[in-house]
Design a protein around this motif. Structure first.
Motif, short mmCIF file in Angstrom:
data_model
loop_
_atom_site.label_atom_id
_atom_site.label_comp_id
_atom_site.label_asym_id
_atom_site.label_seq_id
_atom_site.Cartn_x
_atom_site.Cartn_y
_atom_site.Cartn_z
N GLU A 60 9.62 12.11 -8.37
CA GLU A 60 9.96 12.63 -9.70
C GLU A 60 9.42 11.74 -10.81
O GLU A 60 9.13 12.23 -11.91
N LEU A 61 9.27 10.45 -10.53
CA LEU A 61 8.74 9.54 -11.54
C LEU A 61 7.22 9.48 -11.54
O LEU A 61 6.58 9.66 -12.57
N PHE A 62 6.64 9.24 -10.36
CA PHE A 62 5.23 8.88 -10.31
C PHE A 62 4.30 10.01 -9.89
O PHE A 62 3.08 9.84 -9.90
N ASP A 63 4.85 11.16 -9.53
CA ASP A 63 4.01 12.33 -9.28
C ASP A 63 4.02 13.27 -10.48
O ASP A 63 3.45 14.35 -10.43
N SER A 64 4.70 12.86 -11.54
CA SER A 64 4.78 13.67 -12.76
C SER A 64 3.89 13.06 -13.84
O SER A 64 4.15 11.95 -14.30
N PRO A 65 2.83 13.76 -14.27
CA PRO A 65 1.96 13.23 -15.33
C PRO A 65 2.73 12.90 -16.61
O PRO A 65 2.43 11.89 -17.26
N ASN A 81 5.12 -2.47 -11.78
CA ASN A 81 5.71 -3.36 -10.79
C ASN A 81 6.84 -2.66 -10.04
O ASN A 81 6.99 -2.81 -8.82
N TYR A 82 7.64 -1.88 -10.76
CA TYR A 82 8.72 -1.12 -10.11
C TYR A 82 8.16 -0.11 -9.13
O TYR A 82 8.70 0.10 -8.04
N GLN A 83 7.04 0.51 -9.48
CA GLN A 83 6.40 1.46 -8.59
C GLN A 83 6.04 0.81 -7.26
O GLN A 83 6.30 1.35 -6.18
N LYS A 84 5.43 -0.39 -7.34
CA LYS A 84 5.04 -1.10 -6.12
C LYS A 84 6.27 -1.48 -5.29
O LYS A 84 6.27 -1.33 -4.06
N CYS A 85 7.31 -1.95 -5.95
CA CYS A 85 8.55 -2.31 -5.24
C CYS A 85 9.16 -1.09 -4.56
O CYS A 85 9.62 -1.18 -3.41
N LEU A 86 9.17 0.03 -5.26
CA LEU A 86 9.77 1.24 -4.72
C LEU A 86 8.99 1.74 -3.50
O LEU A 86 9.57 2.16 -2.50
N VAL A 87 7.67 1.69 -3.58
CA VAL A 87 6.85 2.10 -2.44
C VAL A 87 7.08 1.18 -1.25
O VAL A 87 7.25 1.63 -0.12
N ASP A 88 7.11 -0.13 -1.50
CA ASP A 88 7.32 -1.09 -0.41
C ASP A 88 8.64 -0.84 0.32
O ASP A 88 8.70 -0.82 1.55
N VAL A 89 9.71 -0.68 -0.45
CA VAL A 89 11.02 -0.51 0.19
C VAL A 89 11.11 0.86 0.87
O VAL A 89 11.76 1.00 1.92
#
Length: 223
Positions: A60-65, A81-89
């Motif tokens: 909902e956050l990062f697939d929405s332009p 940075n939050y995007q990378k953390c969210l993907v990692d977890v």
């Protein structure tokens, strides 16, 4: 994952783990399970729910332009940075569910472990389902990525001399989660917790006032 390049993010390979607290409703079963078994079911369901929640927030956050533009306008470094953390977890917690159950005295809360608690007459069916689910998991190459770059600092992988190719898309993750919930629904049924096997969405419905759309709307108003 698709569209990750829309935000500039910190390239570090490890992220601090975080957990999301969810209220898990305990179902009334056809018979009472032992305390430890009931606890294991609730804990596993929470872990799977955490993965679905992180997947929901990410998409909902990062697939929405619109959301990506709002975050880039507001503070691209923090949200990147939050995007990378969210993907990692997300990758880390999903991969744990596919671990072997481990040896006696040191068990892993995984599908393998949960299936071992079901009566033997149903284990063959469940393990066949897990094998099919495992094919999707192998296609994504998440296990190697977790082992080399999330759980450990593999020197060759970090140097780039050993390439760990991730084959992950939003659609693949959605299929993985949908099939994971279907398998867990069968496990609960064969444990006598539910009256029938069930399927549920890969996504978590966020409560009113906590939706990503409302969050993005507040950011837009501040920019």
């Amino acid at each position: 994952m698709e569209k990750m390049v829309q935000i500039t993010y910190n390239k570090r390979k490890h992220s601090d783990q975080f957990s999301t607290l969810l209220q898990i409703v305990r179902c009334c079963g056809r018979y009472v399970l032992g305390d430890k078994m009931e606890e294991d079911v609730v804990l596993f369901k929470k872990k799977l729910s955490d993965v679905s929640l992180n997947f929901t927030v990410y998409t909902e956050l990062f697939d929405s332009p619109e959301a990506v533009k709002a975050m880039n306008d507001f503070h691209p470094f923090i949200f990147g940075n939050y995007q990378k953390c969210l993907v990692d977890v997300l990758y880390l917690e999903l991969t744990k569910l596919f671990d072997p159950q481990g040896k006696s005295g040191s068990k892993n809360l995984s599908f393998d472990f949960m299936i071992s608690k079901v009566s033997k007459e149903h284990q063959t069916e469940l393990r066949a389902d897990l094998q099919e689910l495992g094919k999707l998991f192998e296609e994504a190459n998440l296990k190697k990525y977790r082992n080399k770059l999330l759980a450990h600092n593999d020197v060759n992988a970090l140097r780039g001399s050993k390439v760990i190719e991730l084959r992950v898309t939003t659609l693949k993750l959605e299929m993985l989660l949908s099939s994971s919930w279907s398998l867990f629904g069968k496990i609960e049924y064969y444990l006598g917790i539910t009256d029938r096997p069930y399927k549920t969405s890969s996504y978590i419905r966020l409560p009113t006032g906590s939706s990503v759309e409302e969050f993005v709307s507040k950011i837009i108003k501040r920019t």
